[in-house]
Design a protein around this motif. Structure first.
Motif, PDB file in Angstrom:
ATOM      1  N   THR A  20       6.148   3.335   0.645  1.00  0.00           N
ATOM      2  CA  THR A  20       5.545   2.019   0.479  1.00  0.00           C
ATOM      3  C   THR A  20       5.477   1.295   1.815  1.00  0.00           C
ATOM      4  OG1 THR A  20       6.514   1.918  -1.719  1.00  0.00           O
ATOM      5  CG2 THR A  20       5.721  -0.136  -0.811  1.00  0.00           C
ATOM      6  N   ASP A  50       0.838  -1.193   0.000  1.00  0.00           N
ATOM      7  CA  ASP A  50       0.000   0.000   0.000  1.00  0.00           C
ATOM      8  C   ASP A  50       0.877   1.249   0.000  1.00  0.00           C
ATOM      9  OD1 ASP A  50      -2.331   1.481   0.073  1.00  0.00           O
ATOM     10  OD2 ASP A  50      -2.460   1.437   2.259  1.00  0.00           O
ATOM     11  N   ARG A  51       0.454   2.267  -0.782  1.00  0.00           N
ATOM     12  CA  ARG A  51       1.172   3.534  -0.834  1.00  0.00           C
ATOM     13  C   ARG A  51       0.275   4.719  -0.488  1.00  0.00           C
ATOM     14  NH1 ARG A  51       2.870   0.673  -5.167  1.00  0.00           N
ATOM     15  NH2 ARG A  51       5.072   0.150  -5.221  1.00  0.00           N
ATOM     16  N   LYS A  52      -1.007   4.484  -0.371  1.00  0.00           N
ATOM     17  CA  LYS A  52      -1.965   5.570  -0.176  1.00  0.00           C
ATOM     18  C   LYS A  52      -1.874   6.157   1.230  1.00  0.00           C
ATOM     19  CE  LYS A  52      -5.175   3.762  -3.547  1.00  0.00           C
ATOM     20  NZ  LYS A  52      -6.468   3.170  -3.798  1.00  0.00           N
ATOM     21  N   GLY A  53      -1.890   7.482   1.312  1.00  0.00           N
ATOM     22  CA  GLY A  53      -1.895   8.160   2.594  1.00  0.00           C
ATOM     23  C   GLY A  53      -0.578   8.117   3.333  1.00  0.00           C
ATOM     24  N   ARG A  54       0.494   7.778   2.633  1.00  0.00           N
ATOM     25  CA  ARG A  54       1.806   7.667   3.278  1.00  0.00           C
ATOM     26  C   ARG A  54       2.851   8.540   2.590  1.00  0.00           C
ATOM     27  NH1 ARG A  54      -0.667   2.871   3.764  1.00  0.00           N
ATOM     28  NH2 ARG A  54      -0.800   2.045   5.858  1.00  0.00           N
ATOM     29  N   LYS A  55       2.402   9.569   1.889  1.00  0.00           N
ATOM     30  CA  LYS A  55       3.287  10.511   1.186  1.00  0.00           C
ATOM     31  C   LYS A  55       4.240   9.801   0.232  1.00  0.00           C
ATOM     32  CE  LYS A  55       3.065  13.793   4.938  1.00  0.00           C
ATOM     33  NZ  LYS A  55       3.760  14.535   5.961  1.00  0.00           N
TER      34      LYS A  55
END
Length: 111
Positions: free
Chosen positions: A53, A45-50
């Motif tokens: 990964t 997941d990469r979403k919401g983590r600037k």
């Protein structure tokens, strides 16, 4: 007065201070296997983590203490940071294949 140790031990057993049966308590076989029957999902997941990964392990069924212990084991073996809460383990970085291999070696089913 010279007391034989066998007589002293027998007296303690008779008084109830020492249990008669020294066999270990039987742990039900299902207790540990029940946790490992659940299939764990390992996703990236990469979403919401600037843009950073993260590897997320979902589907754990057990207590928070067991979840924390599994997360600690994974983080140590992978040499990365992460966290565990709400039935999910978050591992920093793209370590999907490595995490899946470790979980399989620990006896978990991995999807």
């Amino acid at each position: 007065m010279n007391i034989d140790w066998k007589d002293a031990l027998g007296a303690l057993k008779d008084s109830g201070m020492i249990p008669q049966d020294n066999t270990p308590d039987i742990v039900p076989e299902n207790s540990e296997k029940k946790l490992q029957k659940a299939t764990l999902s390992v996703i990236i997941d990469r979403k919401g983590r600037k843009g950073k990964t993260a590897t997320i392990i979902e589907g754990f069924e057990g207590s928070e203490e067991e979840l924390e212990a599994l997360a600690k084991t994974l983080k140590q073996k992978l040499g990365v940071g992460g966290s565990a809460r709400g039935g999910e383990i978050l591992i920093q970085g793209e370590r999907k294949n490595d995490a899946a291999a470790i979980l399989k070696s620990l006896g978990y089913k991995v999807k």
